[in-house]
Design an enzyme around this catalytic site. Sequence first.
Site, PDB file in Angstrom:
ATOM      1  N   SER A   1      -2.864  -3.485   0.579  1.00 52.90           N
ATOM      2  CA  SER A   1      -1.734  -4.409   0.765  1.00 52.90           C
ATOM      3  C   SER A   1      -2.238  -5.804   1.094  1.00 52.90           C
ATOM      4  O   SER A   1      -3.206  -5.945   1.847  1.00 52.90           O
ATOM      5  CB  SER A   1      -0.946  -3.964   1.996  1.00 52.90           C
TER       6      SER A   1
ATOM      7  N   ALA B   1       0.816  -1.219   0.000  1.00 54.88           N
ATOM      8  CA  ALA B   1       0.000   0.000   0.000  1.00 54.88           C
ATOM      9  C   ALA B   1       0.854   1.275   0.000  1.00 54.88           C
ATOM     10  O   ALA B   1       0.454   2.300  -0.553  1.00 54.88           O
ATOM     11  CB  ALA B   1      -0.931  -0.005   1.197  1.00 54.88           C
ATOM     12  N   THR B   2       2.035   1.199   0.604  1.00 53.14           N
ATOM     13  CA  THR B   2       2.921   2.375   0.608  1.00 53.14           C
ATOM     14  C   THR B   2       3.253   2.761  -0.829  1.00 53.14           C
ATOM     15  O   THR B   2       3.123   3.932  -1.224  1.00 53.14           O
ATOM     16  CB  THR B   2       4.221   2.067   1.392  1.00 53.14           C
TER      17      THR B   2
ATOM     18  N   CYS C   1       3.952   2.117  11.577  1.00 49.05           N
ATOM     19  CA  CYS C   1       4.764   2.922  10.654  1.00 49.05           C
ATOM     20  C   CYS C   1       4.996   4.358  11.119  1.00 49.05           C
ATOM     21  O   CYS C   1       5.713   5.105  10.474  1.00 49.05           O
ATOM     22  CB  CYS C   1       4.106   2.981   9.285  1.00 49.05           C
TER      23      CYS C   1
ATOM     24  N   THR D   1       9.634  -7.296 -13.655  1.00 49.52           N
ATOM     25  CA  THR D   1       9.083  -8.628 -13.936  1.00 49.52           C
ATOM     26  C   THR D   1       7.932  -8.918 -12.985  1.00 49.52           C
ATOM     27  O   THR D   1       8.108  -8.823 -11.763  1.00 49.52           O
ATOM     28  CB  THR D   1      10.183  -9.701 -13.752  1.00 49.52           C
TER      29      THR D   1
ATOM     30  N   GLN E   1      -7.139  -0.520   5.337  1.00 51.03           N
ATOM     31  CA  GLN E   1      -7.759  -1.004   6.582  1.00 51.03           C
ATOM     32  C   GLN E   1      -9.236  -1.326   6.387  1.00 51.03           C
ATOM     33  O   GLN E   1      -9.921  -1.698   7.339  1.00 51.03           O
ATOM     34  CB  GLN E   1      -7.591   0.033   7.707  1.00 51.03           C
TER      35      GLN E   1
HETATM   36  N1  PMP Z   1      -2.153   2.499   4.523  1.00 51.59           N
HETATM   37  C1  PMP Z   1      -2.686   2.081   5.680  1.00 51.59           C
HETATM   38  C2  PMP Z   1      -4.020   2.623   6.095  1.00 51.59           C
HETATM   39  C3  PMP Z   1      -2.005   1.165   6.493  1.00 51.59           C
HETATM   40  O1  PMP Z   1      -2.540   0.769   7.636  1.00 51.59           O
HETATM   41  C4  PMP Z   1      -0.740   0.685   6.044  1.00 51.59           C
HETATM   42  C5  PMP Z   1       0.051  -0.315   6.875  1.00 51.59           C
HETATM   43  N2  PMP Z   1       0.266   0.071   8.190  1.00 51.59           N
HETATM   44  C6  PMP Z   1      -0.247   1.143   4.829  1.00 51.59           C
HETATM   45  C7  PMP Z   1      -0.978   2.044   4.089  1.00 51.59           C
HETATM   46  C8  PMP Z   1       1.093   0.678   4.295  1.00 51.59           C
HETATM   47  O2  PMP Z   1       1.052  -0.654   3.937  1.00 51.59           O
HETATM   48  P1  PMP Z   1       2.419  -1.420   3.546  1.00 51.59           P
HETATM   49  O3  PMP Z   1       3.312  -1.284   4.731  1.00 51.59           O
HETATM   50  O4  PMP Z   1       1.996  -2.827   3.300  1.00 51.59           O
HETATM   51  O5  PMP Z   1       2.977  -0.760   2.361  1.00 51.59           O
END
Ligand code: PMP
Length: 377
Positions: free
Chosen positions: A196, A69-70, A320, A234, A178
């Site tokens: 993610s 997701a990041t 994070c 890839t 989430q």
């Molecule tokens: N968005 C949200 C709302 C999250 O809770 C998280 C993970 N804590 C992320 C993005 C980032 O996900 P990832 O670490 O798998 O890239």
Amino acid sequence: MIYLDYAATTPVNDAVLKTFSEVTKKFIGNPNSLHKLGIESKELIEASTKQLASLLGVKEKEVIYTSGATESNNTAIIGVAHKYSNRGKHIITTRLEHSSVTATMAYLQDNGYEIDFVDLDDHGLVTIENLEKLIRDDTILVSIGAVNSEIGIIQPIDKIGKYLKNNKKIIFHSDITQAIGKIKINLEDIDLASFSAQKIYGLKGIGCLIKKDHINIEPLIHGGKSTTVYRSGTPATSLIASISKALRLVLEDFNEKYQYVSDLSKYLKNQLETIQEVHLNSNEYCSPYIINISIKNIKSEVMLHALEQENIYISTQTACSTSSTSIAVLALTKNNDYASHSLRISLSHLTTKEEIDIFIEKFKNKLQELNLVHESN
Ligand code: PMP
């Protein structure tokens, strides 16, 4: 062990891991290769994408695989900013976003973009009136997460999407990390959506960005051929097969799982409300999967480690975040004390009532012990 940190990450589903392992061993070809082995990998990716797209109600070509997701959030936000900068440089978001959104916004701000944060109502919700106040001719993007990762506030994404649809110039991005697999989410009026696999009992290292067909973005990663032109490299055949499987499995018995977690969440909240030192930050507009509390006089990290000694795992804010004060709790409660003493307990359909009972008992014991230390200081 009592694991109550499912919002940070979920344990991998055995069936998902099996898929990953089998595909890794059996499908050795690079999906870009022209020979039989390559074609087999490509066909498996296509079948996995077909399933994933159909579960989400989107087109196959609207699925972009990322590392998580990041990366999806970065790709969406920077991708729109760069693509549409000739149209404007104004972006709207909230104070409740994950750091992968807020840090990306800060990066854009340093690079000449203007970022505005929508005021939240008393429940922490974005209202159309507050959003409308910020919209300008040069607004190119609105990024609002579906469910906040710390407190669990569920934003009225459908309403926001419908409202923004009237303004064809503004692109709507939502971080649904989430929300997916936990609350019902309709992607119809969302232009870009990030998530993610690691939050839905999948593997770490893969995520998706859903990008609707009519939206254009500038890719962040350039290079070799992939499943789309928006993220080179890839294609990770086994990770792609595993995310599709994880999504299918997490959506199985969705209503039963939701009801079960809602009941468990209510039970836990009722118990927590009886403890004098506890303030419940999560409200009735929150996802039942996330319960955020603040405890008087005791630092959240101290409680986290005290529970860890009992093999119980919870979170302070999100895994994070870097600051010791929760920006999300501050945005909701406007109370610095609550914001610097917050804890997140996050549930799953795998959580049992017995685990909650043990958690409550140990939590109360630790509270008493730590309060005695606090009083003697
Ligand atoms: N968005 C949200 C709302 C999250 O809770 C998280 C993970 N804590 C992320 C993005 C980032 O996900 P990832 O670490 O798998 O890239």
